[in-house]
Scaffold this active site. Structure first.
Site, PDB file in Angstrom:
ATOM      1  N   GLU A 259       0.846  -1.188   0.000  1.00  6.45           N
ATOM      2  CA  GLU A 259       0.000   0.000   0.000  1.00  6.45           C
ATOM      3  C   GLU A 259       0.882   1.239   0.000  1.00  6.45           C
ATOM      4  O   GLU A 259       1.883   1.281   0.709  1.00  6.45           O
ATOM      5  CB  GLU A 259      -0.916  -0.023   1.226  1.00  6.45           C
ATOM      6  CG  GLU A 259      -1.851  -1.238   1.190  1.00  6.45           C
ATOM      7  CD  GLU A 259      -2.825  -1.298   2.370  1.00  6.45           C
ATOM      8  OE1 GLU A 259      -2.731  -0.470   3.281  1.00  6.45           O
ATOM      9  OE2 GLU A 259      -3.691  -2.204   2.346  1.00  6.45           O
ATOM     10  N   HIS A 282      -7.826   1.032   1.858  1.00  3.10           N
ATOM     11  CA  HIS A 282      -7.717   0.546   3.252  1.00  3.10           C
ATOM     12  C   HIS A 282      -8.485   1.465   4.220  1.00  3.10           C
ATOM     13  O   HIS A 282      -7.923   1.943   5.216  1.00  3.10           O
ATOM     14  CB  HIS A 282      -6.242   0.438   3.675  1.00  3.10           C
ATOM     15  CG  HIS A 282      -6.060  -0.533   4.822  1.00  3.10           C
ATOM     16  ND1 HIS A 282      -4.912  -1.259   5.010  1.00  3.10           N
ATOM     17  CD2 HIS A 282      -6.885  -0.897   5.842  1.00  3.10           C
ATOM     18  CE1 HIS A 282      -5.033  -2.014   6.083  1.00  3.10           C
ATOM     19  NE2 HIS A 282      -6.222  -1.813   6.613  1.00  3.10           N
TER      20      HIS A 282
HETATM   21  N1  NAD Z   1      -9.978  -2.967   6.189  1.00  2.00           N
HETATM   22  C1  NAD Z   1      -9.751  -2.400   7.342  1.00  2.00           C
HETATM   23  O1  NAD Z   1      -9.666  -1.192   7.453  1.00  2.00           O
HETATM   24  C2  NAD Z   1      -9.632  -3.270   8.552  1.00  2.00           C
HETATM   25  C3  NAD Z   1      -9.984  -2.749   9.809  1.00  2.00           C
HETATM   26  C4  NAD Z   1      -9.921  -3.596  10.912  1.00  2.00           C
HETATM   27  C5  NAD Z   1      -9.474  -4.901  10.785  1.00  2.00           C
HETATM   28  N2  NAD Z   1      -9.089  -5.365   9.561  1.00  2.00           N
HETATM   29  C6  NAD Z   1      -8.624  -6.733   9.396  1.00  2.00           C
HETATM   30  O2  NAD Z   1      -9.754  -7.596   9.438  1.00  2.00           O
HETATM   31  C7  NAD Z   1      -9.336  -8.905   9.852  1.00  2.00           C
HETATM   32  C8  NAD Z   1     -10.298  -9.455  10.892  1.00  2.00           C
HETATM   33  O3  NAD Z   1     -10.279  -8.622  12.049  1.00  2.00           O
HETATM   34  P1  NAD Z   1     -10.963  -9.132  13.401  1.00  2.00           P
HETATM   35  O4  NAD Z   1     -10.878  -8.022  14.386  1.00  2.00           O
HETATM   36  O5  NAD Z   1     -12.277  -9.754  13.117  1.00  2.00           O
HETATM   37  O6  NAD Z   1      -9.927 -10.279  13.801  1.00  2.00           O
HETATM   38  P2  NAD Z   1     -10.171 -11.496  14.800  1.00  2.00           P
HETATM   39  O7  NAD Z   1      -8.819 -11.901  15.246  1.00  2.00           O
HETATM   40  O8  NAD Z   1     -11.212 -11.156  15.804  1.00  2.00           O
HETATM   41  O9  NAD Z   1     -10.799 -12.643  13.849  1.00  2.00           O
HETATM   42  C9  NAD Z   1     -10.073 -13.346  12.920  1.00  2.00           C
HETATM   43  C10 NAD Z   1     -10.708 -14.720  12.817  1.00  2.00           C
HETATM   44  O10 NAD Z   1     -10.141 -15.391  11.684  1.00  2.00           O
HETATM   45  C11 NAD Z   1      -9.936 -16.749  12.039  1.00  2.00           C
HETATM   46  N3  NAD Z   1      -8.946 -17.287  11.120  1.00  2.00           N
HETATM   47  C12 NAD Z   1      -7.627 -16.975  11.031  1.00  2.00           C
HETATM   48  N4  NAD Z   1      -7.059 -17.628  10.010  1.00  2.00           N
HETATM   49  C13 NAD Z   1      -8.043 -18.340   9.423  1.00  2.00           C
HETATM   50  C14 NAD Z   1      -8.083 -19.205   8.311  1.00  2.00           C
HETATM   51  N5  NAD Z   1      -6.983 -19.442   7.587  1.00  2.00           N
HETATM   52  N6  NAD Z   1      -9.256 -19.780   7.998  1.00  2.00           N
HETATM   53  C15 NAD Z   1     -10.382 -19.539   8.736  1.00  2.00           C
HETATM   54  N7  NAD Z   1     -10.398 -18.740   9.804  1.00  2.00           N
HETATM   55  C16 NAD Z   1      -9.245 -18.119  10.137  1.00  2.00           C
HETATM   56  C17 NAD Z   1      -9.507 -16.687  13.493  1.00  2.00           C
HETATM   57  O11 NAD Z   1      -9.674 -17.927  14.136  1.00  2.00           O
HETATM   58  C18 NAD Z   1     -10.429 -15.605  14.027  1.00  2.00           C
HETATM   59  O12 NAD Z   1     -11.649 -16.132  14.499  1.00  2.00           O
HETATM   60  C19 NAD Z   1      -7.909  -8.762  10.337  1.00  2.00           C
HETATM   61  O13 NAD Z   1      -7.037  -9.226   9.345  1.00  2.00           O
HETATM   62  C20 NAD Z   1      -7.732  -7.262  10.503  1.00  2.00           C
HETATM   63  O14 NAD Z   1      -6.396  -6.842  10.315  1.00  2.00           O
HETATM   64  C21 NAD Z   1      -9.181  -4.574   8.447  1.00  2.00           C
END
Ligand code: NAD
Length: 402
Positions: A259, A282
């Site tokens: 990015e 993002h």
């Molecule tokens: N786009 C944005 O601006 C933005 C903002 C916030 C978070 N995010 C991203 O969103 C994602 C999710 O955030 P969250 O707070 O829900 O995280 P979280 O840790 O609460 O949830 C992630 C889930 O994914 C599961 N997981 C991990 N690897 C996996 C796989 N290979 N297959 C199936 N399940 C899997 C985990 O067990 C967990 O339940 C993160 O990557 C975070 O960085 C993006």
């Protein structure tokens, strides 16, 4: 008066909270490079940053008085967490503050893609009237497949169901299914059943390249795809091929493997210019509500830690959940080797003091022992504790967490 330095334009609510807790707060708009950061941290107890400031081992080594770092964002890759723990510096972030913002954007994008609104909008801006129902669908009754049922995935599940979607999900862990959502036993099962697939996995290294040509091939023809999780989990070339072949009818992508660093920098991607593809920089979690909540949440964590020693939700220290106490309290972060607690208790006993309450938690190389005694802590006891060969950092707290 203790001091806090906040960088990168952190929401003013953080200044209010830290100020009310007795901190003199300096708030700067921009990030600082390593040398400027070291200079600015002279006499500073708490540092607040967002994603651009790098807190390196050198910064931590140069400023041993720093007590804690607040990452006023979700990610903590910009902080050397191991070096911070070794220096006894607690690090906190805001893991849930922008969850709702990401979910709302995902919902909006699912509808926009299902109605092909991006293409209609582009046509009309280009002067072409293209009124047609072809390829436009309601989302009601359609099956949403959520990969990663954590904070974001599970909340999306609730909102999507409220809009009449059928929700299925796949997670590595055995997560509680909310509402009528249905757990899939494998990723393949989800891909074969869902009409819209959305990625919400975390950024663990093993997720690199999680989704590529093989996974797209398993998806139902003309399905929709979203990634608002991490850029490196998706093979962007494979998505491009699937869109161009028509196998995937539309996609929304908010996160990219590389990015641009600065506002206005050029963005390069193989996904640029594709039909019915929404590209966003993002911004899934970027709302004023989320920024405000991040400011409130992280500043609160810093204040609680410095007032009571609680390390709840610290990303690098052992977790001990504490509240204020009527006792005198000390917290000893130490190397996680046998016998430290016994030595602590022996020292306390030698001073004729009784332990009122004590908790210990360990995490990797460190242990964190918090002890309450109902008598003032003598200076030579504190000196003896700080001099223990395993001690990393000793903090003392007055009665009622003062
Ligand atoms: N786009 C944005 O601006 C933005 C903002 C916030 C978070 N995010 C991203 O969103 C994602 C999710 O955030 P969250 O707070 O829900 O995280 P979280 O840790 O609460 O949830 C992630 C889930 O994914 C599961 N997981 C991990 N690897 C996996 C796989 N290979 N297959 C199936 N399940 C899997 C985990 O067990 C967990 O339940 C993160 O990557 C975070 O960085 C993006």
């Amino acid at each position: 008066m203790p001091r806090a330095l906040l960088l990168e334009n952190i929401d003013p609510v953080a200044t209010e909270i830290l100020g009310s807790a007795g901190y003199e707060v300096e708030s700067l708009r921009g990030a600082l490079d390593e040398a400027d950061l070291i200079a600015a941290l002279d006499g500073v107890d708490l540092l607040g940053i967002r994603s651009k400031t790098q807190v390196t081992a050198e910064v931590l080594r140069s400023r041993p008085a720093l007590e804690a770092v607040g990452a006023f964002c979700i990610g903590t890759n910009q902080i050397d967490l191991t070096a911070a723990a070794a220096a006894g510096v607690a690090v906190f972030n805001a893991p849930y503050s922008n969850t709702r913002s990401v979910v709302e954007m995902a919902i909006a994008e699912i509808i926009i893609l299902a109605r092909r609104l991006v293409d209609r909008d582009r046509s009309l801006h280009a002067g072409t009237w293209d009124k047609s129902a072809a390829g436009s669908h309601e989302i009601r009754g359609r099956t949403l497949g959520i990969i990663g049922y954590g904070n974001i995935g599970s909340q999306l599940s609730v909102l999507a169901e409220a809009l009449g979607m059928r929700v299925i999900f796949y997670d590595l862990e055995d997560k509680l299914a909310l509402g009528n959502a249905e757990r899939c036993n494998s990723l393949d099962e989800l891909l074969e059943r869902a009409e819209t697939v959305t990625l919400h996995v975390d950024g663990r290294a093993g997720n690199a390249g999680l989704f590529g040509a093989e996974q797209f091939a398993r998806m139902r023809p003309r399905s929709l795809f979203l990634n608002l999780s991490r850029g490196f989990v998706l093979d962007h070339e494979a998505l491009r091929d699937s869109i161009l072949s028509g196998h995937i009818a539309g996609a929304a992508v908010d996160v990219f493997p590389h990015e641009p660093r600065e506002q206005g920098d050029e963005f390069t991607s193989v996904l640029r210019g594709l039909p019915n593809v929404i590209l966003t920089p993002h911004i899934g979690g970027s709302t004023q509500e989320a920024q405000h909540d991040i400011g409130r949440f992280v500043a609160g964590k810093l204040v609680d830690y410095t007032a009571t020693g609680t390390t709840t939700l610290s990303v690098n220290l052992p977790t001990v959940v504490l509240h204020g106490s009527s006792a005198d309290r000390f917290a000893l972060l130490h190397r996680n080797v046998p016998g430290v607690l016994a030595r602590v208790d022996a020292l306390v006993g030698e001073h004729g003091l009784n332990v009122d309450a004590q908790v210990l938690a360990t995490r990797g190389e460190h242990g964190y022992a918090v002890t309450d005694v109902s008598a003032p802590l003598p200076a030579d006891l504190l000196a003896g504790l700080a001099a223990l060969p395993e001690a990393v950092r000793l903090k003392r707290f007055g009665p009622r967490g003062g």
